[in-house]
Write an enzyme that holds these catalytic residues in place. Structure first.
Site, PDB file in Angstrom:
ATOM      1  N   LYS A  13      -0.816   5.534  -5.592  1.00  0.00           N
ATOM      2  CA  LYS A  13      -1.883   5.227  -6.556  1.00  0.00           C
ATOM      3  C   LYS A  13      -2.723   6.457  -6.875  1.00  0.00           C
ATOM      4  CE  LYS A  13      -3.160   1.966  -3.695  1.00  0.00           C
ATOM      5  NZ  LYS A  13      -2.021   1.738  -2.804  1.00  0.00           N
TER       6      LYS A  13
ATOM      7  N   THR B  81      -6.420  -0.475  10.211  1.00  0.00           N
ATOM      8  CA  THR B  81      -6.753   0.947  10.270  1.00  0.00           C
ATOM      9  C   THR B  81      -8.026   1.175  11.092  1.00  0.00           C
ATOM     10  OG1 THR B  81      -8.056   0.814   8.247  1.00  0.00           O
ATOM     11  CG2 THR B  81      -5.732   1.380   7.980  1.00  0.00           C
TER      12      THR B  81
ATOM     13  N   ALA C  32      -1.435   8.368   5.704  1.00  0.00           N
ATOM     14  CA  ALA C  32      -2.384   9.406   5.285  1.00  0.00           C
ATOM     15  C   ALA C  32      -3.711   9.253   6.023  1.00  0.00           C
ATOM     16  CB  ALA C  32      -2.616   9.324   3.776  1.00  0.00           C
ATOM     17  N   VAL C  33      -4.009   8.032   6.508  1.00  0.00           N
ATOM     18  CA  VAL C  33      -5.273   7.784   7.192  1.00  0.00           C
ATOM     19  C   VAL C  33      -5.090   7.841   8.706  1.00  0.00           C
ATOM     20  CG1 VAL C  33      -7.069   6.048   7.616  1.00  0.00           C
ATOM     21  CG2 VAL C  33      -6.185   6.378   5.311  1.00  0.00           C
TER      22      VAL C  33
ATOM     23  N   GLY D 245       0.831  -1.206   0.000  1.00  0.00           N
ATOM     24  CA  GLY D 245       0.000   0.000   0.000  1.00  0.00           C
ATOM     25  C   GLY D 245       0.866   1.256   0.000  1.00  0.00           C
ATOM     26  N   ASP D 246       0.207   2.396  -0.160  1.00  0.00           N
ATOM     27  CA  ASP D 246       0.883   3.696  -0.102  1.00  0.00           C
ATOM     28  C   ASP D 246       1.951   3.869  -1.179  1.00  0.00           C
ATOM     29  OD1 ASP D 246      -0.683   4.154   2.145  1.00  0.00           O
ATOM     30  OD2 ASP D 246       0.824   3.267   3.463  1.00  0.00           O
TER      31      ASP D 246
ATOM     32  N   GLY E  72      -5.980   5.626   1.658  1.00  0.00           N
ATOM     33  CA  GLY E  72      -5.740   7.066   1.741  1.00  0.00           C
ATOM     34  C   GLY E  72      -4.961   7.466   0.517  1.00  0.00           C
ATOM     35  N   HIS E  73      -5.650   7.923  -0.513  1.00  0.00           N
ATOM     36  CA  HIS E  73      -4.990   8.232  -1.779  1.00  0.00           C
ATOM     37  C   HIS E  73      -4.774   9.739  -1.892  1.00  0.00           C
ATOM     38  CE1 HIS E  73      -6.370   4.147  -3.617  1.00  0.00           C
ATOM     39  NE2 HIS E  73      -5.622   4.036  -2.546  1.00  0.00           N
TER      40      HIS E  73
ATOM     41  N   GLN F  34      -4.938  -0.372  -1.383  1.00  0.00           N
ATOM     42  CA  GLN F  34      -3.962  -1.227  -0.703  1.00  0.00           C
ATOM     43  C   GLN F  34      -2.915  -1.719  -1.713  1.00  0.00           C
ATOM     44  OE1 GLN F  34      -7.592  -2.035   0.211  1.00  0.00           O
ATOM     45  NE2 GLN F  34      -7.117  -0.251   1.433  1.00  0.00           N
TER      46      GLN F  34
HETATM   47  P1  IMO Z   1      -3.812   2.581   0.417  1.00  0.00           P
HETATM   48  O1  IMO Z   1      -4.931   2.355  -0.553  1.00  0.00           O
HETATM   49  C1  IMO Z   1      -1.286   0.958   3.547  1.00  0.00           C
HETATM   50  C2  IMO Z   1      -2.950  -2.158   6.123  1.00  0.00           C
HETATM   51  C3  IMO Z   1      -3.148  -1.790   7.572  1.00  0.00           C
HETATM   52  C4  IMO Z   1      -3.002  -3.145   8.217  1.00  0.00           C
HETATM   53  C5  IMO Z   1      -3.658  -4.081   7.215  1.00  0.00           C
HETATM   54  C6  IMO Z   1      -5.110  -4.388   7.502  1.00  0.00           C
HETATM   55  O2  IMO Z   1      -3.698   3.960   0.952  1.00  0.00           O
HETATM   56  O3  IMO Z   1      -2.523   2.062  -0.134  1.00  0.00           O
HETATM   57  P2  IMO Z   1      -7.397  -3.032   7.436  1.00  0.00           P
HETATM   58  O4  IMO Z   1      -7.727  -1.637   7.860  1.00  0.00           O
HETATM   59  O5  IMO Z   1      -7.599  -3.273   5.989  1.00  0.00           O
HETATM   60  O6  IMO Z   1      -8.033  -4.049   8.308  1.00  0.00           O
HETATM   61  O7  IMO Z   1      -5.820  -3.179   7.714  1.00  0.00           O
HETATM   62  O8  IMO Z   1      -3.570  -3.418   5.958  1.00  0.00           O
HETATM   63  N1  IMO Z   1      -3.589  -1.230   5.159  1.00  0.00           N
HETATM   64  C7  IMO Z   1      -2.937  -0.321   4.435  1.00  0.00           C
HETATM   65  N2  IMO Z   1      -1.637   0.016   4.419  1.00  0.00           N
HETATM   66  N3  IMO Z   1      -2.115   1.564   2.693  1.00  0.00           N
HETATM   67  C8  IMO Z   1      -3.415   1.216   2.651  1.00  0.00           C
HETATM   68  O9  IMO Z   1      -4.252   1.677   1.714  1.00  0.00           O
HETATM   69  C9  IMO Z   1      -3.897   0.269   3.584  1.00  0.00           C
HETATM   70  N4  IMO Z   1      -5.099  -0.269   3.857  1.00  0.00           N
HETATM   71  C10 IMO Z   1      -4.903  -1.188   4.806  1.00  0.00           C
HETATM   72  O10 IMO Z   1      -2.170  -0.887   8.021  1.00  0.00           O
HETATM   73  O11 IMO Z   1      -1.642  -3.503   8.305  1.00  0.00           O
HETATM   74 MG    MG Z   2      -2.506   4.514   2.621  1.00  0.00          MG
END
Ligand code: IMO
Ligand code: MG
Length: 419
Positions: free
Chosen positions: A16, A129, A296-297, A12-13, A40-41, A221
């Site tokens: 995107k 999160t 970001a979140v 993730g992160d 968190g985009h 993610q």
């Molecule tokens: P974006 O779209 C980074 C991680 C959480 C945790 C695991 C499970 O911004 O890339 P959850 O809330 O889904 O039950 O968490 O996944 N996680 C992310 N890490 N970017 C994200 O989204 C994430 N969405 C969930 O930190 O380890």
């Molecule tokens: Mg994120």
């Protein structure tokens, strides 16, 4: 026409939001297909910054239609807040977004269950999160969930009450102290707000569009957080790889065109779970600082480490990535030496595969590159890139077997080189 897909290939992160915003200029339609407000985009343009959670990153493009697909889990409260914030900038959100009736609803009690589950796991917690993602997908799979289309039913309040009751019992059994009613009023207000949007049968809607126009699918993610292929159980609860776009929108695999895979020139991870190239020293600290690696979140500091090509190649394989997009290589501008992991020693044995055992001892084997020691942030043309940087890119393309088509050298829309 084709459904082109943008995916994060790491944890993730990867950036995107920026890339979808850049690419959205070429697509009339952008669709989210999985995940929810755990995403968190971040978008930066014309001196403004936004963090999008459930709203697709095409929202700021004047002519783009945005779809929230059936694979998404939608929290009406968060969604409303997000939309109202965007609307303040003059964007007509209700005109630009349509929502699948089959997307599942996140209730306030799903968020409480997320917190209760994590508390019960103690030290072994996922590092969620806490947005209610896991419990909502659990209810979807166990056939107890509520969907966006249900808000139009006359007996929606009763259906809500039944699910809330179920959750309250679960929370009670877990001994989790909370007030399940706390956000109920806000939830019902947000549900009313949702009714202003066009609620669609996404599969018909999108296949109709595909007869004449291309669609860009925006993943949330990353591949290493995929429910099947990630480092289970330290994953999210959805299919973050390319197949998720088909299931989460109702589109056949035949319709997939480009699969854009996004990765950062180093790795980060928030939450728990294996991270073979993680750095615990001042190099990791430097990456976090230069890359501003804070959630970001949640605002949590992200774990940082060198690029892991073994994990990346695995993600490329799972999703059939056709085009790679490299983010944040400018963050490595001041490093004398740059390392990339090209294989592992797993429990003492050499390996070039991501291991099944989440608790295995994984030691990275690195290849070192001489740093380019040049400020890349102003580069807008391939010809301006230093030789050391081009060697580094050629090595990665060769290792991964896929071309790097876009290089991002800063958060702004303009800081992008198309190759
Ligand atoms: P974006 O779209 C980074 C991680 C959480 C945790 C695991 C499970 O911004 O890339 P959850 O809330 O889904 O039950 O968490 O996944 N996680 C992310 N890490 N970017 C994200 O989204 C994430 N969405 C969930 O930190 O380890
Ligand atoms: Mg994120």
């Amino acid at each position: 026409m084709k459904l082109d897909v943008v995916l994060g290939l790491q944890w993730g992160d990867e950036g995107k939001g920026k890339i979808v915003d850049v690419l959205a200029g070429n697509y009339p339609v952008v669709a989210r297909f999985q995940g929810g407000p755990n995403a968190g985009h971040s978008l930066h343009f014309e001196g403004k910054s936004f963090v999008l959670r459930s709203v697709p990153s095409g929202i700021f493009r004047k002519d783009a239609q945005n779809i929230v697909g059936n694979g998404v889990v939608l929290d009406p409260i968060t969604f409303r807040g997000e939309c109202e914030n965007i609307a303040k900038t003059g964007v007509p959100v209700t005109e630009r977004i349509v929502i699948s009736k089959k997307a599942h609803l996140i209730l306030p009690t799903h968020r409480l269950l997320d917190a209760a589950n994590e508390a019960a796991m103690g030290k072994g917690k996922i590092g969620s999160t806490l947005k209610g993602i896991g419990p909502t997908y659990t209810d979807k799979i166990s056939r107890n969930g509520l969907r966006v289309g249900d808000i139009l039913a006359a007996d929606f309040p009763e259906r809500y009450a039944r699910l809330k009751d179920r959750h309250t019992k679960q929370l009670g059994q877990m001994g989790f102290e909370c007030n399940p009613d706390a956000e109920e009023a806000a939830f019902f207000e947000a549900v009313e707000y949702l009714k202003q949007f066009k609620l669609v049968d996404c599969e018909y809607y999108i296949n109709d569009i595909l007869k004449t126009q291309s669609v860009l699918a925006e993943g949330a993610q990353g591949s290493m957080l995929d429910i099947d292929y990630g480092s289970y159980p330290f994953v999210t609860s959805s299919t973050t790889s390319c197949a998720g776009a088909c299931v989460g929108l109702g589109v056949s695999p035949h319709n997939i065109g480009h699969v854009y895979g996004i990765f950062k020139a180093y790795c980060t991870r928030v939450g728990s779970g294996p991270f073979p190239t993680e750095l615990f020293d001042e190099t990791g600290e430097k990456l976090r600082k230069i890359g501003n690696e804070f959630g970001a979140v949640t605002g949590r500091p992200r774990r940082c480490g060198w690029l892991d090509l073994v994990a990346l190649k695995y993600a490329v394989m799972i999703s059939g990535v056709t085009d790679l997009i490299m983010m944040k290589s400018d963050c490595l501008d001041s490093f004398e030496t740059i390392k990339v992991c090209t294989s592992y020693i797993v429990d003492g044995q050499p390996s070039d595969q991501w291991p099944f055992d989440t608790y295995a001892d994984i030691q990275p084997v690195y290849q070192e590159f001489k740093g380019w020691n040049t400020d890349l942030t102003g580069c807008r043309n391939e010809s301006e890139l230093p030789a050391e940087f081009r060697d580094y890119i050629a090595f990665m393309e060769n290792y991964l077997g896929v071309p790097i088509k876009i290089i991002s050298l800063g958060p702004d829309r303009d800081a992008t080189i198309m190759r």
